[in-house]
Scaffold this active site. Structure first.
Site, PDB file in Angstrom:
ATOM      1  N   ASP A  58       0.159  16.461  -2.140  1.00 27.76           N
ATOM      2  CA  ASP A  58      -0.192  15.540  -3.222  1.00 27.76           C
ATOM      3  C   ASP A  58       0.846  15.673  -4.347  1.00 27.76           C
ATOM      4  O   ASP A  58       1.258  16.779  -4.700  1.00 27.76           O
ATOM      5  CB  ASP A  58      -1.590  15.863  -3.755  1.00 27.76           C
ATOM      6  CG  ASP A  58      -2.166  14.743  -4.592  1.00 27.76           C
ATOM      7  OD1 ASP A  58      -3.142  14.110  -4.165  1.00 27.76           O
ATOM      8  OD2 ASP A  58      -1.629  14.496  -5.706  1.00 27.76           O
TER       9      ASP A  58
ATOM     10  N   HIS B  51      -4.044   1.437   8.447  1.00 33.20           N
ATOM     11  CA  HIS B  51      -4.560   1.128   7.109  1.00 33.20           C
ATOM     12  C   HIS B  51      -6.064   0.844   7.173  1.00 33.20           C
ATOM     13  O   HIS B  51      -6.489  -0.172   7.707  1.00 33.20           O
ATOM     14  CB  HIS B  51      -3.832  -0.071   6.491  1.00 33.20           C
ATOM     15  CG  HIS B  51      -4.339  -0.412   5.123  1.00 33.20           C
ATOM     16  ND1 HIS B  51      -3.858   0.204   3.980  1.00 33.20           N
ATOM     17  CD2 HIS B  51      -5.319  -1.254   4.716  1.00 33.20           C
ATOM     18  CE1 HIS B  51      -4.516  -0.268   2.937  1.00 33.20           C
ATOM     19  NE2 HIS B  51      -5.405  -1.159   3.351  1.00 33.20           N
TER      20      HIS B  51
ATOM     21  N   CYS C 209       0.865  -1.179   0.000  1.00 32.09           N
ATOM     22  CA  CYS C 209       0.000   0.000   0.000  1.00 32.09           C
ATOM     23  C   CYS C 209       0.904   1.232   0.000  1.00 32.09           C
ATOM     24  O   CYS C 209       1.736   1.400   0.890  1.00 32.09           O
ATOM     25  CB  CYS C 209      -0.909  -0.008   1.233  1.00 32.09           C
ATOM     26  SG  CYS C 209      -1.759   1.560   1.472  1.00 32.09           S
TER      27      CYS C 209
ATOM     28  N   ASN D   9     -12.800  10.584  -1.662  1.00 31.51           N
ATOM     29  CA  ASN D   9     -13.309   9.714  -2.722  1.00 31.51           C
ATOM     30  C   ASN D   9     -13.497   8.307  -2.158  1.00 31.51           C
ATOM     31  O   ASN D   9     -12.655   7.833  -1.385  1.00 31.51           O
ATOM     32  CB  ASN D   9     -12.323   9.683  -3.888  1.00 31.51           C
ATOM     33  CG  ASN D   9     -12.172  11.049  -4.545  1.00 31.51           C
ATOM     34  OD1 ASN D   9     -13.136  11.792  -4.685  1.00 31.51           O
ATOM     35  ND2 ASN D   9     -10.955  11.397  -4.943  1.00 31.51           N
TER      36      ASN D   9
ATOM     37  N   GLY E 268     -14.023   7.683  -7.627  1.00 33.15           N
ATOM     38  CA  GLY E 268     -12.764   8.344  -7.971  1.00 33.15           C
ATOM     39  C   GLY E 268     -11.602   7.996  -7.070  1.00 33.15           C
ATOM     40  O   GLY E 268     -10.537   8.600  -7.153  1.00 33.15           O
TER      41      GLY E 268
ATOM     42  N   HIS F  37      -8.023   8.607   2.844  1.00 31.47           N
ATOM     43  CA  HIS F  37      -7.350   9.905   2.885  1.00 31.47           C
ATOM     44  C   HIS F  37      -8.326  11.027   2.633  1.00 31.47           C
ATOM     45  O   HIS F  37      -9.308  10.878   1.915  1.00 31.47           O
ATOM     46  CB  HIS F  37      -6.203   9.937   1.868  1.00 31.47           C
ATOM     47  CG  HIS F  37      -6.594   9.533   0.484  1.00 31.47           C
ATOM     48  ND1 HIS F  37      -6.751   8.223   0.097  1.00 31.47           N
ATOM     49  CD2 HIS F  37      -6.877  10.275  -0.604  1.00 31.47           C
ATOM     50  CE1 HIS F  37      -7.103   8.170  -1.180  1.00 31.47           C
ATOM     51  NE2 HIS F  37      -7.196   9.404  -1.620  1.00 31.47           N
TER      52      HIS F  37
ATOM     53  N   CYS G 266       0.648   3.404   3.147  1.00 32.10           N
ATOM     54  CA  CYS G 266       1.288   2.780   4.310  1.00 32.10           C
ATOM     55  C   CYS G 266       2.799   2.977   4.215  1.00 32.10           C
ATOM     56  O   CYS G 266       3.457   3.265   5.212  1.00 32.10           O
ATOM     57  CB  CYS G 266       0.955   1.294   4.400  1.00 32.10           C
ATOM     58  SG  CYS G 266      -0.673   0.951   5.100  1.00 32.10           S
TER      59      CYS G 266
HETATM   60  P1  5GP Z   1      -7.719   9.340  -4.707  1.00 34.09           P
HETATM   61  O1  5GP Z   1      -8.085   9.483  -6.137  1.00 34.09           O
HETATM   62  O2  5GP Z   1      -7.426   7.910  -4.318  1.00 34.09           O
HETATM   63  O3  5GP Z   1      -8.742   9.989  -3.798  1.00 34.09           O
HETATM   64  O4  5GP Z   1      -6.424  10.202  -4.510  1.00 34.09           O
HETATM   65  C1  5GP Z   1      -5.150   9.681  -4.519  1.00 34.09           C
HETATM   66  C2  5GP Z   1      -4.212  10.859  -4.575  1.00 34.09           C
HETATM   67  O5  5GP Z   1      -2.931  10.406  -4.214  1.00 34.09           O
HETATM   68  C3  5GP Z   1      -4.098  11.503  -5.966  1.00 34.09           C
HETATM   69  O6  5GP Z   1      -4.456  12.877  -5.889  1.00 34.09           O
HETATM   70  C4  5GP Z   1      -2.630  11.305  -6.335  1.00 34.09           C
HETATM   71  O7  5GP Z   1      -2.078  12.407  -7.009  1.00 34.09           O
HETATM   72  C5  5GP Z   1      -1.974  11.083  -4.983  1.00 34.09           C
HETATM   73  N1  5GP Z   1      -0.801  10.205  -4.995  1.00 34.09           N
HETATM   74  C6  5GP Z   1      -0.702   8.984  -5.574  1.00 34.09           C
HETATM   75  N2  5GP Z   1       0.513   8.445  -5.362  1.00 34.09           N
HETATM   76  C7  5GP Z   1       1.192   9.346  -4.613  1.00 34.09           C
HETATM   77  C8  5GP Z   1       2.522   9.355  -4.066  1.00 34.09           C
HETATM   78  O8  5GP Z   1       3.306   8.425  -4.215  1.00 34.09           O
HETATM   79  N3  5GP Z   1       2.883  10.460  -3.360  1.00 34.09           N
HETATM   80  C9  5GP Z   1       2.031  11.532  -3.170  1.00 34.09           C
HETATM   81  N4  5GP Z   1       2.502  12.554  -2.458  1.00 34.09           N
HETATM   82  N5  5GP Z   1       0.776  11.541  -3.667  1.00 34.09           N
HETATM   83  C10 5GP Z   1       0.365  10.475  -4.376  1.00 34.09           C
HETATM   84 ZN    ZN Z   2      -2.350   1.459   3.626  1.00 34.15          ZN
END
Ligand code: 5GP
Ligand code: ZN
Length: 113
Positions: A30, A46, A4, A85, A91, A98, A7
């Site tokens: 992000d 988690h 994950c 989301n 989404g 988060h 995590c």
């Molecule tokens: P979700 O669409 O699941 O609500 O949002 C996931 C968010 O995590 C996205 O906005 C994406 O840009 C961000 N994200 C994905 N991988 C990483 C990462 O490795 N580091 C950071 N800082 N953000 C991430």
């Molecule tokens: Zn996790």
């Protein structure tokens, strides 16, 4: 949980731009911001998504929102959006609960939620 991303970020195994941390929560920028300020606030525990929340998590979720409030205040945000989301249809891409904290120059002011 193994494999994950969030995590791994929580454990420091993947680097992140940390904004806030306490015993239960971590906030970081992000990697692909959708607003001028785009912070993700995660639980260190988690939890896959809102669908997987249990009664025992109630306090933790309260703390999650209070952390968002604190970060927003520290960053002098006049107004902001908090987004969660849930599931692919909602989404969600990363299956670790988060809260998105977004402010300034919103991508989705032009694309209403
Ligand atoms: P979700 O669409 O699941 O609500 O949002 C996931 C968010 O995590 C996205 O906005 C994406 O840009 C961000 N994200 C994905 N991988 C990483 C990462 O490795 N580091 C950071 N800082 N953000 C991430
Ligand atoms: Zn996790």
């Amino acid at each position: 949980m193994e494999d994950c991303i969030f995590c791994k970020i929580a454990k420091g195994e993947i680097p992140s731009e940390k904004v806030f941390e306490n015993e239960n929560l971590l906030a970081f920028n992000d990697i692909n911001p959708k607003a001028k300020v785009h912070v993700l606030i995660i639980t260190k525990k988690h939890i896959e998504s809102v669908k997987h929340l249990e009664e025992i998590d109630a306090k933790l979720i309260g703390e999650l929102f209070l952390a968002a409030q604190k970060i927003a205040k520290e960053k002098n945000m006049e107004g902001y959006k908090l987004v969660v989301n849930v599931g692919r249809e909602g989404g969600q891409v990363v299956d670790h609960l988060h809260l998105h904290l977004l402010s300034g120059d919103f991508w989705f002011n032009k694309h209403q939620l």
